[in-house]
Design an enzyme around this catalytic site. Structure first.
Site, PDB file in Angstrom:
ATOM      1  CE1 TYR A  33       1.041  -0.352   4.413  1.00  0.00           C
ATOM      2  CE2 TYR A  33       0.050   1.830   4.397  1.00  0.00           C
ATOM      3  CZ  TYR A  33       0.826   0.880   5.015  1.00  0.00           C
ATOM      4  OH  TYR A  33       1.404   1.151   6.227  1.00  0.00           O
ATOM      5  CE  LYS A 147       3.019   3.276   3.278  1.00  0.00           C
ATOM      6  NZ  LYS A 147       3.060   3.285   4.710  1.00  0.00           N
ATOM      7  CD  GLU A 180       9.733   1.722  10.517  1.00  0.00           C
ATOM      8  OE1 GLU A 180       9.618   2.724   9.802  1.00  0.00           O
ATOM      9  OE2 GLU A 180       9.674   0.560  10.068  1.00  0.00           O
ATOM     10  CG  LEU A 205       8.114   2.622   4.856  1.00  0.00           C
ATOM     11  CD1 LEU A 205       7.958   1.476   3.863  1.00  0.00           C
ATOM     12  CD2 LEU A 205       6.753   3.211   5.184  1.00  0.00           C
TER      13      LEU A 205
HETATM   14  C1  PLP Z   1       6.207   1.712   9.645  1.00  0.00           C
HETATM   15  C2  PLP Z   1       6.189   3.090   9.062  1.00  0.00           C
HETATM   16  N1  PLP Z   1       7.307   3.828   9.105  1.00  0.00           N
HETATM   17  C3  PLP Z   1       7.343   5.081   8.610  1.00  0.00           C
HETATM   18  C4  PLP Z   1       6.226   5.653   8.031  1.00  0.00           C
HETATM   19  C5  PLP Z   1       6.297   7.054   7.485  1.00  0.00           C
HETATM   20  O1  PLP Z   1       6.264   7.054   6.082  1.00  0.00           O
HETATM   21  P1  PLP Z   1       5.729   8.311   5.254  1.00  0.00           P
HETATM   22  O2  PLP Z   1       6.525   9.488   5.707  1.00  0.00           O
HETATM   23  O3  PLP Z   1       6.015   7.950   3.839  1.00  0.00           O
HETATM   24  O4  PLP Z   1       4.283   8.464   5.562  1.00  0.00           O
HETATM   25  C6  PLP Z   1       5.044   4.915   7.951  1.00  0.00           C
HETATM   26  C7  PLP Z   1       3.860   5.493   7.337  1.00  0.00           C
HETATM   27  O5  PLP Z   1       2.823   4.876   7.209  1.00  0.00           O
HETATM   28  C8  PLP Z   1       5.024   3.598   8.465  1.00  0.00           C
HETATM   29  O6  PLP Z   1       3.917   2.833   8.412  1.00  0.00           O
END
Ligand code: PLP
Length: 293
Positions: A33, A147, A180, A205
């Site tokens: 996603y 993701k 994270e 991620l």
């Molecule tokens: C596990 C995880 N880390 C980091 C992020 C942050 O990513 P982004 O800045 O692209 O929203 C997300 C966002 O959904 C996430 O699910």
């Protein structure tokens, strides 16, 4: 006004949107996603999200449901039909429908669902109110750069955070370093003023917001280190914050039972929020990186 959702080639009223019970996303979490933020009617970090989606799909050998250009047309059409000026658009692509069996089906047809929803506009005053995070063991799989829609550990972690009165849970690996949040990237500012966030790789991620903040911080001449940091380091940090497409740059003023810094939103955190807002308004998102893992 009723919401409109895109499901496998059709725009349908949200309340009637459905997928087949043998969609592999439903049965195996066999899908990926993306979430784009919509800011003032525009998608943030369009190219970054596209590239990260390509990375996720490629890593799992799932075909694009359509070419990237028409894909973006559909994404924008969902935003338009839902009149979203501030909010988010969610895209899910799965390996499609097949009789339940673990190996990939022969000739799969990828399935795609897109929803959009309105959210309150980015509000610096709200983001500058500090939140609490808790620390929990990271029990996810070893390919967090993808993701994946398999988010059960993330849901459990977020629920644990909510029950502890916290906004987010920072997950830590076996070596005691923070990876994270459950839906955001984790950042600290050390006592020496160094801005620290974990380097990209399979353990996190690579957030699109993370990339934008890194670039904005670089342009502002801040000292940056992309490296792991331990729970102890986080507890000793002068400042802390999280980044994500929906949380933007959100200050963290408590980690577990420890107050971060003086308990108020840090100077660098609040400066980074300003820089981030200017950055996305002027440039639309981070310059694309090919480093997704
Ligand atoms: C596990 C995880 N880390 C980091 C992020 C942050 O990513 P982004 O800045 O692209 O929203 C997300 C966002 O959904 C996430 O699910």
């Amino acid at each position: 006004m009723s919401r409109i959702t895109y499901v496998n080639g059709q725009y349908v009223p949200h309340s009637h949107a459905s997928v087949h019970i043998e969609d592999r996303g439903y049965q195996f979490a066999d899908g990926v996603y993306e979430v784009f933020a919509v800011h003032d009617g525009k998608l943030i970090g369009e190219q970054g999200h596209l590239d990260r989606l390509a990375h996720s799909l490629g890593a799992l050998q799932i075909d694009w449901p359509m070419a990237q250009r028409p894909f973006m047309v559909v994404v924008k059409e969902v935003v338009r039909r839902n009149h979203v000026k501030f909010g988010l658009v969610y895209i899910q692509v799965t390996r499609g429908v097949a009789r339940r069996d673990h190996p990939f089906p022969a000739n799969p047809i990828s399935a795609m669902v897109i929803t959009a929803r309105k959210m309150a506009p980015l509000d610096k005053a709200v983001l500058n109110k500090g939140v609490k995070v808790i620390t929990i063991p990271d029990i996810r799989w070893k390919r967090r750069d993808i993701k994946s829609i398999a988010l059960l550990p993330n849901c459990l972690g977020k629920q644990q955070a909510r029950e502890a009165g916290a906004f987010e849970a920072w997950q830590y690996d076996e070596d005691g370093t923070i990876t994270e949040g459950t839906s955001s990237n984790a950042w600290i500012v050390t006592k020496d003023g160094e801005l620290v966030t974990r380097q990209v790789g399979p353990t996190i991620l690579n957030g699109i917001t993370r990339l934008a903040v890194l670039e904005a911080a670089r342009e502002a001449g801040l000292t940056i280190a992309e490296r792991p940091f331990t729970i102890e380091e986080a507890l000793e940090a002068k400042e802390a914050f999280v980044t994500s497409s929906t949380s933007h740059v959100k200050a963290v003023t408590q980690i577990d039972d420890k107050t971060v810094g003086n308990g108020h939103v840090g100077e660098i955190t609040s400066k980074l929020l300003d820089l981030y807002v200017t950055y996305i308004e002027e440039k639309g998102g981070p310059i694309v990186t090919d480093r997704w893992n």
